[in-house]
Design a protein around this motif. Sequence first.
Motif, mmCIF file in Angstrom:
data_model
loop_
_atom_site.group_PDB
_atom_site.id
_atom_site.type_symbol
_atom_site.label_atom_id
_atom_site.label_comp_id
_atom_site.label_asym_id
_atom_site.label_seq_id
_atom_site.Cartn_x
_atom_site.Cartn_y
_atom_site.Cartn_z
ATOM 1 N N ALA A 278 25.305 -47.536 -8.405
ATOM 2 C CA ALA A 278 24.899 -47.272 -9.788
ATOM 3 C C ALA A 278 23.788 -46.223 -9.835
ATOM 4 O O ALA A 278 23.782 -45.343 -10.698
ATOM 5 C CB ALA A 278 24.438 -48.556 -10.469
ATOM 6 N N PRO B 222 23.747 -40.698 -15.665
ATOM 7 C CA PRO B 222 23.773 -41.529 -16.869
ATOM 8 C C PRO B 222 25.168 -41.488 -17.490
ATOM 9 O O PRO B 222 25.832 -40.457 -17.488
ATOM 10 C CB PRO B 222 22.750 -40.871 -17.793
ATOM 11 C CG PRO B 222 21.925 -39.994 -16.924
ATOM 12 C CD PRO B 222 22.765 -39.635 -15.742
ATOM 13 N N PHE C 68 28.788 -44.089 -18.864
ATOM 14 C CA PHE C 68 29.514 -45.353 -18.941
ATOM 15 C C PHE C 68 29.640 -46.036 -17.582
ATOM 16 O O PHE C 68 29.447 -47.248 -17.469
ATOM 17 C CB PHE C 68 30.911 -45.117 -19.538
ATOM 18 C CG PHE C 68 31.736 -46.362 -19.614
ATOM 19 C CD1 PHE C 68 31.468 -47.334 -20.566
ATOM 20 C CD2 PHE C 68 32.771 -46.575 -18.721
ATOM 21 C CE1 PHE C 68 32.210 -48.496 -20.631
ATOM 22 C CE2 PHE C 68 33.530 -47.730 -18.772
ATOM 23 C CZ PHE C 68 33.250 -48.696 -19.732
ATOM 24 N N ARG D 210 27.746 -45.860 -14.902
ATOM 25 C CA ARG D 210 26.461 -46.419 -14.485
ATOM 26 C C ARG D 210 26.150 -47.699 -15.258
ATOM 27 O O ARG D 210 25.763 -48.709 -14.669
ATOM 28 C CB ARG D 210 25.358 -45.393 -14.690
ATOM 29 C CG ARG D 210 24.009 -45.877 -14.231
ATOM 30 C CD ARG D 210 22.933 -44.844 -14.511
ATOM 31 N NE ARG D 210 21.657 -45.317 -14.065
ATOM 32 C CZ ARG D 210 20.922 -44.708 -13.163
ATOM 33 N NH1 ARG D 210 21.323 -43.588 -12.616
ATOM 34 N NH2 ARG D 210 19.767 -45.214 -12.810
ATOM 35 N N GLU D 211 26.332 -47.669 -16.572
ATOM 36 C CA GLU D 211 26.067 -48.854 -17.392
ATOM 37 C C GLU D 211 26.992 -50.010 -17.017
ATOM 38 O O GLU D 211 26.575 -51.173 -16.971
ATOM 39 C CB GLU D 211 26.206 -48.519 -18.877
ATOM 40 C CG GLU D 211 25.169 -47.527 -19.381
ATOM 41 C CD GLU D 211 23.739 -47.996 -19.153
ATOM 42 O OE1 GLU D 211 23.443 -49.177 -19.400
ATOM 43 O OE2 GLU D 211 22.918 -47.174 -18.707
ATOM 44 N N SER D 212 28.247 -49.692 -16.728
ATOM 45 C CA SER D 212 29.208 -50.723 -16.327
ATOM 46 C C SER D 212 28.802 -51.374 -15.014
ATOM 47 O O SER D 212 28.890 -52.592 -14.862
ATOM 48 C CB SER D 212 30.614 -50.133 -16.188
ATOM 49 O OG SER D 212 31.091 -49.701 -17.425
ATOM 50 N N ILE E 299 25.783 -51.576 -13.782
ATOM 51 C CA ILE E 299 24.578 -52.380 -14.017
ATOM 52 C C ILE E 299 24.944 -53.712 -14.679
ATOM 53 O O ILE E 299 24.421 -54.764 -14.302
ATOM 54 C CB ILE E 299 23.542 -51.587 -14.831
ATOM 55 C CG1 ILE E 299 22.988 -50.445 -13.958
ATOM 56 C CG2 ILE E 299 22.420 -52.484 -15.339
ATOM 57 C CD1 ILE E 299 22.129 -49.451 -14.687
ATOM 58 N N ASP E 300 25.867 -53.679 -15.639
ATOM 59 C CA ASP E 300 26.344 -54.926 -16.259
ATOM 60 C C ASP E 300 27.002 -55.826 -15.221
ATOM 61 O O ASP E 300 26.832 -57.045 -15.229
ATOM 62 C CB ASP E 300 27.331 -54.632 -17.388
ATOM 63 C CG ASP E 300 26.663 -54.032 -18.610
ATOM 64 O OD1 ASP E 300 25.423 -54.126 -18.724
ATOM 65 O OD2 ASP E 300 27.388 -53.456 -19.448
#
Length: 86
Positions: A36, A41, A43, A45-47, A49-50
């Motif tokens: 990640a 930055p 989608f 990376r955010e996915s 992290i989730d």
Amino acid sequence: MPDDNVKTLNQSVAMRAALMHIMLLDDYIGAVLSRAEACGPGFLRESLIDYVETLQRERLSYYRIGLQSPVPSEDEDQAAALEEAA
């Protein structure tokens, strides 16, 4: 008496299995976090992290499983390792 030995053995096996899952999840969480961080930055990376948050919740469930299995007195080292892993 034999039933007590089987119960103690089963509890010890459950605790060891929970500890092994925690250790494997720790390694996997570290790998996903590193992936990640390598992403820019967006989608993906955010996915990731989730997904790490989900893995951390799963890790806690294995920790609780280990705590539900009382540790036999001769396995105090494993109990210390389980708490240290958390």
